[in-house]
Design an enzyme around this catalytic site. Structure first.
Site, PDB file in Angstrom:
ATOM      1  N   SER A 191      -7.375   6.544   7.416  1.00  0.00           N
ATOM      2  CA  SER A 191      -7.270   6.537   6.134  1.00  0.00           C
ATOM      3  C   SER A 191      -7.960   7.866   5.592  1.00  0.00           C
ATOM      4  O   SER A 191      -7.893   8.892   6.292  1.00  0.00           O
ATOM      5  CB  SER A 191      -8.059   5.455   5.496  1.00  0.00           C
ATOM      6  OG  SER A 191      -7.884   5.431   4.199  1.00  0.00           O
TER       7      SER A 191
ATOM      8  N   ASP B 102     -10.399  -1.782   6.104  1.00  0.00           N
ATOM      9  CA  ASP B 102      -9.252  -1.936   6.849  1.00  0.00           C
ATOM     10  C   ASP B 102      -9.309  -1.628   8.269  1.00  0.00           C
ATOM     11  O   ASP B 102      -9.792  -0.561   8.838  1.00  0.00           O
ATOM     12  CB  ASP B 102      -8.081  -1.396   6.177  1.00  0.00           C
ATOM     13  CG  ASP B 102      -6.395  -1.753   6.645  1.00  0.00           C
ATOM     14  OD1 ASP B 102      -6.391  -2.842   7.320  1.00  0.00           O
ATOM     15  OD2 ASP B 102      -5.816  -0.968   6.401  1.00  0.00           O
TER      16      ASP B 102
ATOM     17  N   HIS C 108      -2.982   5.351   5.143  1.00  0.00           N
ATOM     18  CA  HIS C 108      -3.196   4.845   3.783  1.00  0.00           C
ATOM     19  C   HIS C 108      -2.720   6.163   2.996  1.00  0.00           C
ATOM     20  O   HIS C 108      -3.293   7.049   3.159  1.00  0.00           O
ATOM     21  CB  HIS C 108      -4.661   4.453   3.519  1.00  0.00           C
ATOM     22  CG  HIS C 108      -5.190   3.234   4.008  1.00  0.00           C
ATOM     23  ND1 HIS C 108      -6.376   3.077   4.129  1.00  0.00           N
ATOM     24  CD2 HIS C 108      -4.348   2.053   4.468  1.00  0.00           C
ATOM     25  CE1 HIS C 108      -6.480   1.855   4.606  1.00  0.00           C
ATOM     26  NE2 HIS C 108      -5.318   1.231   4.991  1.00  0.00           N
TER      27      HIS C 108
END
Lengths: 273, 192
Positions: free
Chosen positions: B16, B136, B43
């Site tokens: 991310s 996540d 992401h």
């Protein structure tokens, strides 16, 4: 708490029972996603085991209805992929405008955000009065939502951005009245909508259309079922009509592909013969 | 290490905020040998689609493809998870996509792909979790470990954003915790 996850043979059992008892055939749904949905159902409903889930689905029709709603994906938004909608607005609707009656089908439309998006574009082009928008989905409750025309107000900022990117020129908030957490859309928009349940797996073609939307539904099907559903769309589409799929979906695995031409860069195909 | 040589089929990388440089380096150092394929989940905003694919393609001779529904899985490819979809593997030969609810405010979700790959590829999997400001990926990476795969977490001390790697290390003991610039050498050893 770590919830137990379902095994493949349990999924087979559940799929067989859903078909036998309720006539819903999930056997050609893509397995990886279906498995996730079943595991998710166990978690959100706090059901400790597959056996208990299986028992409730078999014996409680109301729970079955709820289970189908949760096993199928009902995530959608207004003007999702705005550039696709811009293409519809600028290249597709002007072609359809020449018809005396415009028939559009949103297949597997979930809670109906896309149907309202299309209605907004038709109204802005002064075409809504001679259009019919068929909105169908497997779940009866989401069909109810389309008839109400009420959506969460928390989404409106995103939808407004999407709308502008799609070529919308108005103030998006002029289309709804906000009340508490909800936005109720202009009654005019639903005046030409016909909402009904339709199961793409088992139900047949019911009309001929010039434009069919089915976005992010085929991803949940295996290639065989995708092909069957694409043939259903083919049988429901006039020659020179348009088929619109999701951003990462394709007709290339289907035998209908040879008779369709793709609009460059967009997941929009035109039926040539 | 010898018996591991033919074992790994897939290297799946999740990142991310602050992970892009490390991903670019890993892909730049990747070679065509050993029939491995890569999956990259980052992401990102919905709009910046092909930019990422082009950027990665500019770093490598491997073929780079943003996955479409039911795409075949082939060795020698770098597959990019498309924005706004979860990426699953149907079986060892086929991808599938899912546009269901976001998880940890994310779609794609790294957990979803990690778990799916762990289930289908088991101990043929190498999983890598990089910098990010999100929970996540930790759970999914632990599933790869449980399935017998090899797990690598970026060193939180040198990651741009330490939250995501920290979450993984708190949850379980990964096989390796490494600085971003040391990953290529380890991957080369594991897959040589």
């Amino acid at each position: 708490m770590e919830v137990s996850t379902v095994h493949d043979n349990e999924i087979d059992l559940l799929v067989a029972s859903l078909a036998e008892i309720y006539g819903y055939d999930f056997s050609n749904y893509a397995r990886a996603s279906l498995k996730r949905r079943i595991n998710r159902l166990l978690v959100i409903d706090r059901i400790p085991s597959f056996a208990e889930l299986f028992y409730r689905i078999k014996n409680e029709p109301d729970y079955f209805t709820h289970a189908v709603e949760e096993l199928t994906v009902n995530v959608t938004e207004m003007f999702r992929d705005p550039y696709m909608f811009k293409f519809i607005r600028e290249k597709v609707l002007p072609v359809l405008a020449t018809h005396p009656l415009i028939r559009i089908w949103h297949a597997g439309c979930a809670t109906g955000e896309e149907v309202y998006s299309t209605a907004i574009m038709l109204q802005e082009m002064n075409l809504l009065h001679k259009s019919l928008l068929y909105a169908t989905d497997i779940n009866p409750s989401v069909i109810e939502n389309i008839r109400r025309g009420i959506f969460p107000v928390s989404q409106m900022k995103q939808y407004s951005e999407n709308y502008i990117l799609s070529g919308g020129k108005k103030d998006f908030s002029s289309y709804y009245t906000a009340k508490y957490d909800f936005a109720k859309f202009d009654e005019q928009l639903k005046s030409k909508m016909i909402a009904a349940t339709h199961n793409l797996v088992s139900d047949r073609s019911f009309n001929e259309f010039q434009l069919i939307f089915c976005r992010n539904v085929l991803i949940y099907f295996d290639k065989n079922l995708q092909d069957k559903v694409l043939n259903l769309f083919d049988a429901s589409l006039e020659t020179l009509g348009f088929l619109v799929l999701g951003a990462k979906e394709n007709i290339r695995f289907s035998d209908i592909a040879s008779r369709y031409v793709q609009s460059h860069n967009e997941k929009i195909w035109r039926k040539m013969q | 290490m010898a018996q591991d040589a033919v074992r790994y089929k897939v290297i799946v990388i999740g990142g991310s905020a602050g992970s892009l440089d490390t991903i670019l380096k890993i892909i730049a150092d990747a070679s065509m040998t050993n029939n491995i394929f890569y999956i990259v989940i980052i992401h990102r905003k919905t709009s910046a689609e092909s930019v990422l694919t082009d950027l990665l393609a500019s770093q490598t001779t491997l073929k780079v493809r943003e996955v479409e529904d039911k795409d075949a899985i082939l060795p020698g490819y770098v597959y990019i998870c498309p924005a706004d979809y979860h990426l699953l593997v149907e079986d060892q030969n086929t991808f599938s996509l899912d546009s269901s609810e976001k998880i940890y405010y994310s779609r794609p979700s790294i957990d979803v792909t990690f778990e799916s790959v762990a289930e289908v590829f088991g101990d043929s999997t190498i999983g890598i979790l990089l910098s990010g400001a999100n929970a996540d990926g930790a759970k999914g990476l632990s599933k790869i470990k449980q399935a017998g795969g090899y797990t690598i977490v970026q060193n939180p001390l040198t990651a741009d954003v330490d939250y995501m790697p920290k979450q993984a290390i708190e949850l379980f003991k990964p096989d390796a915790v490494l600085n971003g610039d040391k990953m290529s050498a380890l991957l080369k050893n594991l897959s040589a």
